[in-house]
Design a protein around this motif. Structure first.
Motif, mmCIF file in Angstrom:
data_model
loop_
_atom_site.group_PDB
_atom_site.id
_atom_site.type_symbol
_atom_site.label_atom_id
_atom_site.label_comp_id
_atom_site.label_asym_id
_atom_site.label_seq_id
_atom_site.Cartn_x
_atom_site.Cartn_y
_atom_site.Cartn_z
ATOM 1 N N THR A 175 -14.977 -10.017 21.737
ATOM 2 C CA THR A 175 -14.974 -11.489 21.560
ATOM 3 C C THR A 175 -15.865 -12.165 22.605
ATOM 4 O O THR A 175 -15.416 -12.957 23.436
ATOM 5 N N LEU A 176 -17.139 -11.834 22.524
ATOM 6 C CA LEU A 176 -18.092 -12.358 23.515
ATOM 7 C C LEU A 176 -18.277 -13.862 23.362
ATOM 8 O O LEU A 176 -18.434 -14.376 22.248
ATOM 9 N N ASP A 177 -18.279 -14.546 24.502
ATOM 10 C CA ASP A 177 -18.607 -15.979 24.530
ATOM 11 C C ASP A 177 -20.081 -16.194 24.833
ATOM 12 O O ASP A 177 -20.661 -17.196 24.410
ATOM 13 N N GLN A 178 -20.632 -15.289 25.626
ATOM 14 C CA GLN A 178 -22.012 -15.439 26.082
ATOM 15 C C GLN A 178 -22.644 -14.055 26.168
ATOM 16 O O GLN A 178 -21.951 -13.068 26.440
ATOM 17 N N VAL A 179 -23.950 -14.040 25.979
ATOM 18 C CA VAL A 179 -24.702 -12.797 26.175
ATOM 19 C C VAL A 179 -25.653 -12.992 27.352
ATOM 20 O O VAL A 179 -26.268 -14.040 27.496
ATOM 21 N N CYS A 180 -25.734 -11.977 28.196
ATOM 22 C CA CYS A 180 -26.764 -11.947 29.236
ATOM 23 C C CYS A 180 -27.795 -10.917 28.763
ATOM 24 O O CYS A 180 -27.480 -9.731 28.652
ATOM 25 N N LEU A 181 -28.976 -11.387 28.409
ATOM 26 C CA LEU A 181 -30.022 -10.499 27.860
ATOM 27 C C LEU A 181 -30.921 -10.052 29.014
ATOM 28 O O LEU A 181 -31.634 -10.864 29.602
ATOM 29 N N THR A 182 -30.864 -8.769 29.336
ATOM 30 C CA THR A 182 -31.585 -8.283 30.524
ATOM 31 C C THR A 182 -32.881 -7.556 30.142
ATOM 32 O O THR A 182 -33.060 -7.146 28.989
ATOM 33 N N LYS A 183 -33.732 -7.424 31.120
ATOM 34 C CA LYS A 183 -34.937 -6.587 31.025
ATOM 35 C C LYS A 183 -35.916 -7.049 29.953
ATOM 36 O O LYS A 183 -36.644 -6.232 29.381
ATOM 37 N N LEU A 184 -35.922 -8.353 29.692
ATOM 38 C CA LEU A 184 -36.889 -8.869 28.720
ATOM 39 C C LEU A 184 -38.313 -8.601 29.224
ATOM 40 O O LEU A 184 -39.227 -8.354 28.437
ATOM 41 N N ASP A 185 -38.476 -8.601 30.545
ATOM 42 C CA ASP A 185 -39.793 -8.348 31.156
ATOM 43 C C ASP A 185 -40.357 -6.987 30.775
ATOM 44 O O ASP A 185 -41.568 -6.804 30.705
ATOM 45 N N VAL B 23 -24.039 -15.026 19.121
ATOM 46 C CA VAL B 23 -23.419 -15.429 20.387
ATOM 47 C C VAL B 23 -24.518 -16.065 21.244
ATOM 48 O O VAL B 23 -25.632 -15.542 21.291
ATOM 49 N N PRO B 24 -24.217 -17.205 21.904
ATOM 50 C CA PRO B 24 -25.263 -17.820 22.728
ATOM 51 C C PRO B 24 -25.762 -16.903 23.849
ATOM 52 O O PRO B 24 -24.962 -16.184 24.442
ATOM 53 N N ILE B 25 -27.059 -16.947 24.086
ATOM 54 C CA ILE B 25 -27.613 -16.203 25.225
ATOM 55 C C ILE B 25 -27.620 -17.158 26.420
ATOM 56 O O ILE B 25 -28.331 -18.161 26.424
ATOM 57 N N GLY B 26 -26.801 -16.849 27.405
ATOM 58 C CA GLY B 26 -26.623 -17.745 28.545
ATOM 59 C C GLY B 26 -27.588 -17.466 29.673
ATOM 60 O O GLY B 26 -27.929 -18.358 30.447
ATOM 61 N N MET B 27 -28.005 -16.227 29.760
ATOM 62 C CA MET B 27 -28.894 -15.860 30.857
ATOM 63 C C MET B 27 -29.843 -14.757 30.394
ATOM 64 O O MET B 27 -29.458 -13.917 29.582
ATOM 65 N N ILE B 28 -31.070 -14.821 30.920
ATOM 66 C CA ILE B 28 -32.076 -13.822 30.562
ATOM 67 C C ILE B 28 -32.612 -13.217 31.850
ATOM 68 O O ILE B 28 -33.001 -13.951 32.764
ATOM 69 N N GLY B 29 -32.619 -11.900 31.914
ATOM 70 C CA GLY B 29 -33.154 -11.223 33.099
ATOM 71 C C GLY B 29 -34.631 -10.941 32.894
ATOM 72 O O GLY B 29 -35.040 -10.415 31.859
ATOM 73 N N GLY C 281 -21.104 -10.500 27.557
ATOM 74 C CA GLY C 281 -21.587 -9.170 27.197
ATOM 75 C C GLY C 281 -23.004 -9.028 27.722
ATOM 76 O O GLY C 281 -23.843 -9.895 27.494
ATOM 77 N N VAL C 282 -23.245 -7.957 28.433
ATOM 78 C CA VAL C 282 -24.596 -7.726 28.937
ATOM 79 C C VAL C 282 -25.327 -6.828 27.940
ATOM 80 O O VAL C 282 -24.792 -5.801 27.502
ATOM 81 N N VAL C 283 -26.510 -7.281 27.550
ATOM 82 C CA VAL C 283 -27.288 -6.611 26.511
ATOM 83 C C VAL C 283 -28.713 -6.408 27.029
ATOM 84 O O VAL C 283 -29.354 -7.369 27.451
ATOM 85 N N LEU D 153 -41.628 2.439 27.847
ATOM 86 C CA LEU D 153 -40.462 1.610 28.205
ATOM 87 C C LEU D 153 -39.641 2.294 29.296
ATOM 88 O O LEU D 153 -39.130 1.639 30.209
ATOM 89 N N ARG D 154 -39.541 3.624 29.203
ATOM 90 C CA ARG D 154 -38.764 4.362 30.214
ATOM 91 C C ARG D 154 -39.393 4.168 31.595
ATOM 92 O O ARG D 154 -38.709 3.917 32.580
ATOM 93 N N LYS D 155 -40.717 4.235 31.617
ATOM 94 C CA LYS D 155 -41.426 4.118 32.896
ATOM 95 C C LYS D 155 -41.323 2.687 33.426
ATOM 96 O O LYS D 155 -40.944 2.455 34.572
ATOM 97 N N LYS D 156 -41.623 1.756 32.555
ATOM 98 C CA LYS D 156 -41.636 0.362 32.971
ATOM 99 C C LYS D 156 -40.234 -0.134 33.352
ATOM 100 O O LYS D 156 -40.059 -0.901 34.300
ATOM 101 N N GLY D 157 -39.234 0.336 32.619
ATOM 102 C CA GLY D 157 -37.870 -0.113 32.883
ATOM 103 C C GLY D 157 -37.144 0.735 33.915
ATOM 104 O O GLY D 157 -35.981 0.488 34.211
#
Ligand code: GDP
Ligand code: IMO
Ligand code: MG
Length: 439
Positions: free
Chosen positions: A322-332, A407-413, A263-265, A289-293
Motif C-alpha cells: 500500500t505505497l503512498d509514495q515512490v522514491c525513484l532512484t538511479k535515474l542518472d 503512485v506519486p513519485i515523491g523523490m528522484i535520485g 517504496g523505493v524503486v 548499466l552495471r558499470k555505470k550504476g
C-alpha cells in the motif's frame, strides 16, 4: 503523521539506505524490522561512504535512536564488527538499541546455509550465506536463540543443545570445527552478549513511547517485496517479510502506526541471486548499466543481474505494500540510453497476456515481457535538483512510470550523494518531505 515506512519494491538494493539517511536526522527513532546482515545499505556523505548491514541507517545522527527490532536476525560478531568500524570513523553508536527478542545467527546457521545451497546444486537460491534462512527456520521451529539468551550461561547452553540436536547429521562435515564445540560456542556467545548488553532494551516500548509522544519513527526495510517469503518469487526469496506490513510485526508497533509508506524503486531493475527475472538483459546494455550504476552487491560483491523496469511486478509490490509514495532512484544511470524499455504485460507460454503478476511459479518462469519503448536522453542529469531541470525525455519517463505504477513519485535520485535528489511537489508535501531537511 509520525510513522514512516521505507521498503524496497523490487529485488533489493534500490537505495533504501540513502532515503532513510535523508530522513533520519530529524527523526526520533529509526528501526530495522526484518532481515539481517544479508542487507547492505550504502550511504554517501561527500567523500565518505558507509555500508550498513545490521546497524540502522540513522546511526550517523547522535540525536536519533537506532533500533534493531524483534523481527531482525542478528549475527553478534558482524554487529560488533560494524560498531567497531563506525567507532574508527568517529561515529557514536551509543544510541543503538537491540530487542531482547531478536534472534541470533549461530555458527551452525551459517554452515547449514552453505550446506543447503550445496545440496540444491544448480537449483540453488544464491543466498548471501549469512545463515539467514536457517536462523529464521529455528525461530519458527521454536528452537531459536534470542538476544536475551546471551545473558544467561545455563539457558544459553541448554538452548544450543536443543537447537543442534536435530541438525547433527547435516553438520557432520563440520563436526570438528572449533566454532561448533558446545563449551566454546557458549563462551563466545556469552562474551558477545556481555559486549552488547548496554544496547539491549525494551525496544517495543521505546517505539511505542516515541509514537505515542508524537515523535517521528522511521521503519527501515531490508530486501524487498519480490524477495518476500510469502509474496515474492518463492523459493527464490529471503526468509523474512520485507513488505510494509511487516514493519509493525517486526518492531512491535501496531498496523495503524504506519502512517506513510514509501517504496523505493530503481529506474531499471536489478537482482542478485537466482530466480525469475522476466525483464533481465544480457549483452551490452546490461554491461553498461552495471558499470555505470556500480551494480555489485554491497554484501557479497556479486555482480547484480540487470533488467528493464517491470510495471507488472511494481504494481503488485505497490498494492502489497500500500505505497503512498515512490522514491525513484538511479535515474542518472539511464542517461545515454537511446531508448528505454518498460515492461507493461507478460506473455505466457501459451500466448495469454497477463496484466497482473502471476501467482504460479511456472507461469512466471516462462513469462516473457511485452514492452513499451520510450525515448532516452543523453545529458548528465546528476546536477538537476528540480523536475524542470531534467531533459524532456527524462521528465516524460518519470511521468510514465508514475502513471504506470499508480503512485506519486515523491523523490528522484540523480546520484549516490545525499544531496543528489529531486523532490517533487508530492514529495515535498508528504510527511517524509516535511521531515527531510529541504532548503
Ligand atoms: P539498499 O540496499 O536499498 O539500501 O541499496 P544499496 O545501498 O545496496 O544499493 C544502492 C546503491 O546505489 C548504493 O551504492 C547507493 O550509494 C547508490 N545510489 C542510491 N541512490 C542513487 C542514485 O539516485 N543514483 C546513483 N547513481 N546511485 C545511487
Ligand atoms: P538489501 O537490504 C538484494 C537475496 C540474495 C538471495 C536471496 C536469499 O541490501 O536490499 P538470503 O541470504 O537472504 O537467504 O538470500 O535474497 N538478498 C538480497 N538481494 N538486496 C538485499 O538486501 C538482499 N538480501 C538478500 O541474493 O537471492
Ligand atoms: Mg543493498
Amino acid at each position: 503523521m509520525p510513522g514512516i515506512v521505507i521498503v524496497g519494491a523490487q529485488w533489493g538494493d534500490e537505495g533504501k539506505g540513502k532515503l532513510v539517511d535523508l530522513l533520519a536526522e530529524r527523526s526520533d527513532v529509526v528501526v530495522r524490522f526484518q532481515g539481517g546482515n544479508n542487507a547492505g545499505h550504502t550511504i554517501v556523505h561527500g567523500d565518505v561512504k558507509y555500508a550498513f548491514h545490521l546497524v540502522p541507517s540513522g546511526i550517523l545522527y547522535p540525536g536519533t535512536t537506532c533500533v534493531i527490532g524483534n523481527g531482525v536476525v542478528v549475527d553478534p560478531e558482524v554487529l560488533l564488527g560494524e560498531l567497531a568500524q563506525l567507532a574508527t570513523q568517529g561515529v557514536d553508536s551509543s544510541g543503538l538499541r537491540i530487542s531482547p527478542n531478536a534472534h541470533v545467527i549461530m555458527p551452525y546457521h551459517k554452515f547449514l546455509d552453505v550446506a543447503g545451497e550445496a545440496r540444491l546444486g544448480k537449483n540453488q537460491i544464491g543466498t548471501t550465506k549469512r545463515g539467514i534462512g536457517p536462523c529464521y527456520g529455528d525461530k519458527v521451529l521454536r528452537l531459536g536463540i534470542r538476544i536475551q539468551d546471551l545473558l544467561d550461561e545455563k539457558i544459553l547452553k541448554k538452548k544450543i543443545v536443543a537447537a543442534m540436536e536435530p541438525k547433527m547429521r547435516s553438520l557432520r562435515p563440520w563436526e570438528r570445527d572449533p566454532s561448533l564445540d558446545l563449551q566454546q560456542m557458549t563462551e563466545t556467545y556469552l562474551a558477545f552478549g556481555h559486549k552488547l548488553e548496554r544496547h539491549i532494551a525494551d525496544t517495543t516500548a521505546l517505539v511505542w513511547d516515541a509514537l505515542d509522544g508524537g515523535g517521528h519513527v522511521l521503519f527501515e526495510g531490508a530486501q524487498a517485496a519480490l524477495l518476500d517469503i510469502d509474496h515474492g518469487t518463492y523459493p527464490f526469496v529471503t526468509s523474512s517479510n520485507p513488505v510494509s506490513g511487516s514493519a509493525a510485526v517486526g518492531s512491535g508497533a501496531g498496523p495503524k502506526d504506519l502512517d506513510e509508506i514509501w517504496g523505493v524503486v530503481k529506474a531499471y531493475s536489478t537482482r542478485v541471486g537466482s530466480g525469475p527475472f522476466p525483464t533481465e538483459l544480457d549483452g551490452q546494455i546490461a554491461t553498461d548499466l552495471r558499470k555505470k550504476g556500480g551494480e555489485q552487491g554491497t554484501t557479497t560483491g556479486r555482480d547484480r543481474r540487470i533488467g528493464w523496469l517491470d510495471l507488472i511486478s511494481l504494481k503488485y509490490a505497490a498494492r502489497l505494500c500500500t505505497l503512498d509514495q515512490v522514491c525513484l532512484t538511479k535515474l542518472d544511470v539511464l542517461s545515454g540510453q537511446e531508448t528505454i524499455k518498460v515492461a507493461t504485460k507478460y506473455r505466457t507460454q501459451d500466448d495469454a497476456i497477463l496484466e497482473r503478476y502471476p501467482y504460479h511459479q511456472t507461469v512466471l518462469h516462462h513469462a516473457t515481457p511485452e514492452y513499451d519503448e520510450l525515448p532516452g536522453w543523453e545529458e548528465d542529469i546528476s546536477g538537476c535538483r528540480e523536475l524542470s531541470d531534467l531533459p524532456k525525455a527524462a521528465q516524460d519517463y518519470v511521468a510514465y512510470v508514475e502513471e504506470g505504477i499508480g503512485v506519486p513519485i515523491g523523490m528522484i535520485g540523480v546520484g549516490p550523494g545525499n544531496d543528489e535528489n529531486i523532490w517533487t511537489r508530492a514529495g515535498r508535501e508528504s510527511a517524509a518531505g516535511k521531515l527531510a531537511n529541504l532548503s
